[in-house]
Design a protein around this motif. Structure first.
Motif, PDB file in Angstrom:
ATOM      1  N   CYS A  41       9.063  55.576  14.098  1.00 18.97           N
ATOM      2  CA  CYS A  41       7.980  56.383  13.519  1.00 18.97           C
ATOM      3  C   CYS A  41       8.279  57.889  13.502  1.00 18.97           C
ATOM      4  N   PRO A  42       8.861  58.475  14.564  1.00 20.56           N
ATOM      5  CA  PRO A  42       9.149  59.921  14.512  1.00 20.56           C
ATOM      6  C   PRO A  42      10.068  60.332  13.376  1.00 20.56           C
ATOM      7  N   SER A  43      10.868  59.397  12.856  1.00 16.74           N
ATOM      8  CA  SER A  43      11.757  59.736  11.746  1.00 16.74           C
ATOM      9  C   SER A  43      10.978  60.041  10.471  1.00 16.74           C
ATOM     10  N   LEU A  44       9.744  59.527  10.365  1.00 19.05           N
ATOM     11  CA  LEU A  44       8.917  59.834   9.191  1.00 19.05           C
ATOM     12  C   LEU A  44       8.632  61.325   9.099  1.00 19.05           C
ATOM     13  N   PHE A  45       8.608  61.969  10.249  1.00 20.29           N
ATOM     14  CA  PHE A  45       8.410  63.420  10.314  1.00 20.29           C
ATOM     15  C   PHE A  45       9.746  64.156  10.346  1.00 20.29           C
ATOM     16  N   ALA A  46      10.654  63.668  11.211  1.00 20.10           N
ATOM     17  CA  ALA A  46      11.873  64.416  11.502  1.00 20.10           C
ATOM     18  C   ALA A  46      12.848  64.480  10.331  1.00 20.10           C
ATOM     19  N   TYR A  47      13.058  63.363   9.627  1.00 19.37           N
ATOM     20  CA  TYR A  47      14.075  63.347   8.584  1.00 19.37           C
ATOM     21  C   TYR A  47      13.730  64.253   7.403  1.00 19.37           C
ATOM     22  N   PRO A  48      12.482  64.245   6.901  1.00 16.66           N
ATOM     23  CA  PRO A  48      12.160  65.204   5.840  1.00 16.66           C
ATOM     24  C   PRO A  48      12.305  66.658   6.293  1.00 16.66           C
ATOM     25  N   VAL A  49      11.939  66.945   7.547  1.00 11.02           N
ATOM     26  CA  VAL A  49      12.098  68.314   8.051  1.00 11.02           C
ATOM     27  C   VAL A  49      13.578  68.663   8.152  1.00 11.02           C
ATOM     28  N   LEU A  50      14.399  67.714   8.609  1.00 10.58           N
ATOM     29  CA  LEU A  50      15.837  67.951   8.713  1.00 10.58           C
ATOM     30  C   LEU A  50      16.450  68.236   7.348  1.00 10.58           C
ATOM     31  N   GLU A  51      16.096  67.450   6.348  1.00 13.01           N
ATOM     32  CA  GLU A  51      16.699  67.580   5.029  1.00 13.01           C
ATOM     33  C   GLU A  51      16.116  68.721   4.203  1.00 13.01           C
ATOM     34  N   MET A  52      14.811  68.979   4.343  1.00 16.47           N
ATOM     35  CA  MET A  52      14.139  69.876   3.404  1.00 16.47           C
ATOM     36  C   MET A  52      13.371  71.018   4.053  1.00 16.47           C
ATOM     37  N   GLY A  53      13.293  71.022   5.376  1.00 19.09           N
ATOM     38  CA  GLY A  53      12.544  72.072   6.051  1.00 19.09           C
ATOM     39  C   GLY A  53      13.260  73.411   6.022  1.00 19.09           C
ATOM     40  N   THR A  54      12.512  74.473   6.228  1.00 22.99           N
ATOM     41  CA  THR A  54      13.116  75.799   6.346  1.00 22.99           C
ATOM     42  C   THR A  54      13.814  75.904   7.695  1.00 22.99           C
ATOM     43  N   ASP A  55      14.639  76.931   7.864  1.00 23.58           N
ATOM     44  CA  ASP A  55      15.312  77.145   9.154  1.00 23.58           C
ATOM     45  C   ASP A  55      14.300  77.279  10.278  1.00 23.58           C
ATOM     46  N   THR A  56      13.215  77.978   9.994  1.00 28.21           N
ATOM     47  CA  THR A  56      12.171  78.167  11.011  1.00 28.21           C
ATOM     48  C   THR A  56      11.525  76.834  11.372  1.00 28.21           C
ATOM     49  N   GLN A  57      11.246  76.017  10.382  1.00 30.10           N
ATOM     50  CA  GLN A  57      10.628  74.712  10.639  1.00 30.10           C
ATOM     51  C   GLN A  57      11.565  73.816  11.445  1.00 30.10           C
ATOM     52  N   ARG A  58      12.852  73.833  11.114  1.00 31.03           N
ATOM     53  CA  ARG A  58      13.808  73.011  11.859  1.00 31.03           C
ATOM     54  C   ARG A  58      13.894  73.460  13.312  1.00 31.03           C
ATOM     55  N   LYS A  59      14.003  74.755  13.517  1.00 24.74           N
ATOM     56  CA  LYS A  59      14.145  75.283  14.882  1.00 24.74           C
ATOM     57  C   LYS A  59      12.890  75.028  15.713  1.00 24.74           C
ATOM     58  N   LYS A  60      11.741  75.038  15.072  1.00 24.45           N
ATOM     59  CA  LYS A  60      10.483  74.882  15.802  1.00 24.45           C
ATOM     60  C   LYS A  60      10.173  73.427  16.116  1.00 24.45           C
ATOM     61  N   TYR A  61      10.434  72.536  15.164  1.00 21.64           N
ATOM     62  CA  TYR A  61       9.926  71.174  15.304  1.00 21.64           C
ATOM     63  C   TYR A  61      10.972  70.123  15.669  1.00 21.64           C
ATOM     64  N   LEU A  62      12.194  70.255  15.219  1.00 24.14           N
ATOM     65  CA  LEU A  62      13.173  69.206  15.475  1.00 24.14           C
ATOM     66  C   LEU A  62      13.495  69.012  16.955  1.00 24.14           C
ATOM     67  N   PRO A  63      13.571  70.087  17.758  1.00 21.13           N
ATOM     68  CA  PRO A  63      13.807  69.849  19.192  1.00 21.13           C
ATOM     69  C   PRO A  63      12.729  68.991  19.848  1.00 21.13           C
TER      70      PRO A  63
END
Length: 358
Positions: free
Chosen positions: A92-114
């Motif tokens: 289930c977390p991949s539903l959030f994480a993968y779109p952020v990884l592929e299409m998120g801004t640098d700020t979004q990746r740094k804030k949410y992926l960890p």
């Protein structure tokens, strides 16, 4: 050329997941279906295998592995073979994480992926489906309207997995004629999580309805920022993932009914030797293999960043029909035994029926 030989790393991953599905998931899937709950210990064990975090960059706490749709398809099939509810919960977390990884801004990746690469399982989810007849993901009723430095979201969502326990949600909405994703954190004003839905299948997976009533989201939480997201690619990846899980459920039903037919003796011979049963099993095997190959083709194109809407849409439609046919045939082959809970084919039929919903 398309290669049908998995890499050494993929072989190791498949072997690991298959062992986990056999040793852990298959032992408790009936208990989970009856109780509607999945033990935290099983989820934590699966999470430590790094099925999601392994494809995240090291900068965000991941293992810097290859983010591959084909590898994801192999994982999805084996997990769903173990149990569909647990598979969907684990991933289930991949539903959030993968779109952020592929299409998120640098700020979004740094804030949410960890947050989804932590040692402990952390629920995150996405909300797409809406509670209306004839739902079309390309025509959403949930609306996002810009208002100063924020977006205001209004609409209803359903079948949102783990919504009640997720700290992060990726909600898809219509914005000026395009579909975009919006990151919403738990506790956001205007976001209401309804009661847990009572579903026919995947009963161990907690799903909920969401209500967005003038829910305000900071503009920087629009997935991809000003650029936005490639909604079509997100949908195609989802179609491929669900198709791989449909293959896993169908494979479980086929193997069980095949073995039953070989062992079940009637009128002095195994029922598998009867032409009617043998032809049913043969057709089940053919359809499973055909769907798997179609899934791999779509996944291969997505990994090459090629246009794959046709392939992903076709395999999803094909997989929806295939898994229902195979699981229903499994119940038929077991006869009266197929209808009772002593055998798992009725569970796989209920779970298989749900694929057309997603």
């Amino acid at each position: 050329m398309i290669s049908f030989s998995p890499t050494e790393e993929q072989q190791m991953i498949v072997a690991m997941v298959k062992q986990f599905a056999s040793d852990e998931m298959r032992k408790i899937y009936r208990e989970c279906d009856e109780s509607g709950e999945i033990p935290d210990s099983v989820i934590d064990t699966a999470w430590k295998m790094g099925l999601v975090s392994s494809s995240m960059p090291e900068d965000y706490g991941g293992s810097d592995g290859d983010h591959s749709t084909i590898t994801g398809s192999l994982i999805g099939e084996e997990l769903a073979w173990g149990d569909l509810s647990m598979a969907m919960h684990i991933l289930c977390p991949s539903l959030f994480a993968y779109p952020v990884l592929e299409m998120g801004t640098d700020t979004q990746r740094k804030k949410y992926l960890p947050l989804v690469c932590d040692e402990k399982y952390k629920a995150a989810t996405a909300a797409l489906i809406e509670p209306r007849f004839g739902f079309d993901p390309n025509s959403l009723s949930t609306i996002a309207r810009p208002d100063g430095n924020e977006y205001v979201l209004n609409g209803e969502k359903c079948y949102v997995p783990l919504a009640a326990e997720s700290d992060l949600l990726l909600v898809y909405a219509e914005e000026n004629g395009s579909r975009q994703g919006f990151i919403i954190e738990r506790g956001a004003k205007g976001l209401e999580v309804g009661e847990r839905e009572k579903n026919m299948g995947i009963k161990a997976l907690a799903t909920y309805e969401l209500s967005l009533k003038n829910c305000r989201v900071p503009k920087e939480n629009r997935l991809g920022g000003e650029k936005g997201c490639d909604f079509n690619r997100i949908m195609n990846c989802s179609r491929v993932a669900l198709s791989s899980m449909a293959v896993g459920v169908a494979k479980a039903a086929f193997e069980y009914s095949r073995d039953y037919a070989k062992e079940r003796v009637a009128f002095g011979e195994p029922i598998a030797s009867r032409q009617t049963i043998a032809f049913m099993l043969a057709e089940m095997a053919i359809e499973i293999d055909a769907t798997r190959l179609m899934t791999w083709e779509a996944a291969w194109k997505l990994d090459r960043n090629e246009e794959a809407t046709k392939e992903a849409s076709l395999v999803k439609a094909y997989a929806d029909d295939m898994v229902l046919m195979v699981t229903d045939r499994g119940v038929q082959i077991l006869g009266g035994h197929g209808y009772v809970r002593e055998h798992p084919v009725e569970l796989w039929l209920r779970n298989g029926r749900g694929f057309v919903t997603f």
